[in-house]
Write a protein that holds these residues in place. Sequence first.
Motif, PDB file in Angstrom:
ATOM      1  N   ALA A 118      -5.213  38.330  16.409  1.00 19.03           N
ATOM      2  CA  ALA A 118      -6.727  38.104  15.997  1.00 19.03           C
ATOM      3  C   ALA A 118      -7.009  36.682  15.158  1.00 19.03           C
ATOM      4  CB  ALA A 118      -6.954  39.327  14.842  1.00 19.03           C
ATOM      5  N   LEU A 119      -5.831  36.311  14.560  1.00 21.97           N
ATOM      6  CA  LEU A 119      -6.070  35.066  13.959  1.00 21.97           C
ATOM      7  C   LEU A 119      -6.486  33.971  15.006  1.00 21.97           C
ATOM      8  CD1 LEU A 119      -6.163  32.811  11.606  1.00 21.97           C
ATOM      9  CD2 LEU A 119      -3.930  33.087  11.764  1.00 21.97           C
ATOM     10  N   SER A 120      -5.380  34.033  16.150  1.00 17.68           N
ATOM     11  CA  SER A 120      -5.660  33.123  17.219  1.00 17.68           C
ATOM     12  C   SER A 120      -6.920  33.244  17.856  1.00 17.68           C
ATOM     13  CB  SER A 120      -4.379  33.303  18.254  1.00 17.68           C
ATOM     14  OG  SER A 120      -3.025  33.193  17.708  1.00 17.68           O
ATOM     15  N   TYR A 121      -7.430  34.307  18.198  1.00 16.39           N
ATOM     16  CA  TYR A 121      -8.529  34.528  18.734  1.00 16.39           C
ATOM     17  C   TYR A 121      -9.918  33.929  17.810  1.00 16.39           C
ATOM     18  CZ  TYR A 121     -12.794  36.608  20.891  1.00 16.39           C
ATOM     19  OH  TYR A 121     -14.199  36.754  21.172  1.00 16.39           O
ATOM     20  N   MET A 122      -9.732  34.181  16.584  1.00 16.51           N
ATOM     21  CA  MET A 122     -10.728  33.550  15.500  1.00 16.51           C
ATOM     22  C   MET A 122     -10.876  32.144  15.919  1.00 16.51           C
ATOM     23  SD  MET A 122     -12.975  34.042  13.401  1.00 16.51           S
ATOM     24  CE  MET A 122     -13.161  35.442  12.503  1.00 16.51           C
TER      25      MET A 122
END
Length: 576
Positions: A118-122
């Motif tokens: 999720a952090l990578s996508y954000m």
Amino acid sequence: MTRKTTVLFIALLLVFGGGTVAYLVQTDGGSVDTRDVRFAAPDGQMIHGTLYVPPGVSADDPSPGVVATHGYINTRETQSPFAIEFARRGFVVLAIDQAGHGHSDPPAFGNGFGGPPALSYMRSLAFVDDDNVGLEGHSMGGWASVAAAQSDRDGYESVALVGSSTGNSGVAEGNATFPRNTAVVFSEYDEFSMLMWGVPHASNVERSEKLQTLFGTDEPVEEGRTYGSLEDGTARRLYTPATTHPGDHLSTTAVGDAVEWMQVTLDGEDELPPGNQIWWLKELGTLASLLGGVLFLFPFGAMVLSDRRFSELRRTVPEPAGVEGRSWYGAVAVAALVPVVTYFPLNLVGQGFVPINWLFPQQVTNGVMVWALGNGLIVAGLVGAWHYRSDRDSLARYGFDTDGWRTVARSAVAAATIVSGFLGTLGAVGYLFGTDFRFWVFAMKLPTPTQFRIALVYLVPLTLFFLALELLLHGQLRTGDRSFREALAHNWIAVVGGFVLLLAVQYGVLLTGSPLPVVQPLLTVLAFQFVALLSIVTAVSTYFFRRTGRVWVGAFVNSLLVALVLVAGTATHAPL
């Protein structure tokens, strides 16, 4: 208009009126763009979420972002209070379904609970300032936040752990420098204080050695004081709102604390005060939808049963043949207390000893299944012994008669039709407004195809339980010439009253400053959902027995509804 048409109209008005209110609040009057997104973890596990994009955000003018993660056996909608208020202040928000929860692929706990991907996508979004990202998580969602921080130590700016901690379930322990700029929002009556911070009661969290290590001090942590340095990334602050672990989602104080920390640690443009909040209007909207959806079952069910193809399912309600006098009060007391006495042990047996596999892939649902089977056997045994000892008439007096298996089969078809109509309204609300039927910790979500398949397996043991419940309510406990309201009230006491008493005892002790008498915080919180779901079950059982004079339609509606609600709302642990 006939009475059932009027009730149907009111139900649909609640469903769609509540959905409209929820949508307007979630989008801040339509200014915040909310969109469903999905992205893959490194191993291919798909994570689903809702992305909140405030107005004016673009690649040329990127905004700070916040990844918001819910706790165990919840879904992304549980984070709505936090997500709505972050987005209103100009933050791009990604509220995810944890791995194995909601619409995200199983298994649960995979890929750091879904936090790292999720952090990578954000950070990959062009309209997000990737040097200005915060992580907020409630309960196990806090562990997802710590896992994300651990996976990319330079990829975030701050963390808000709400009802959560570091150093649990494989995520790194916290210290004075990790995670960066961390706030701990831990409520005064949090049920998980021992699990999270190693103290028996949350009111003593300031003295937790684990918390002191995170804050870089060997003295009790002072609430509201900022430890460390924002510039160095070592800032720490403790907030202790006066609520419980699940109460964080209904607390303007807890939400405001998390909002304040993100405003302090991230470079935002909108300095809207943390206390300026509107999320609770969405809770009222989805509550209205929930009430309308449940109400819809009854007039729609009446319309289905009025069809000539189901005419053979209806007959005059047989004369009652239950216990009377003092024996009735004793039977009600036993009916109310036995499910509560068995609640913790049977759920723990189911969660601990039923293997998690492709057939029974949900640990919490396994516990409920064993509890239901155990109580079904107890009810059948006790009521059966009473039936034969008292030399009662045939089971037809309890509504268990049939005109052959055709009656049972057609009852199943009628029940499936009624539940399909309910799912249709739920799907319409999801499509039109991006919401579901929910209030606080209780939610009714549209299942995915995988969850629907899983629910069919759990349907068998749940059906046996609900048939036993029908035997109790419309056999042993049905006496006299009572109105529908009286019958519903008496049945509610027998089915739900024990759980209300359980919660009163558990929280009565907790709120005095002592630990829970039965130290099972997860199952204690789950009992709130039992109260809501069993209240619906009682109404369905009472109504359809009076409508048909038999037990079959009510039992089948309840088993279908409960199986789908349970499976869609909890975690799937087996990789499917």
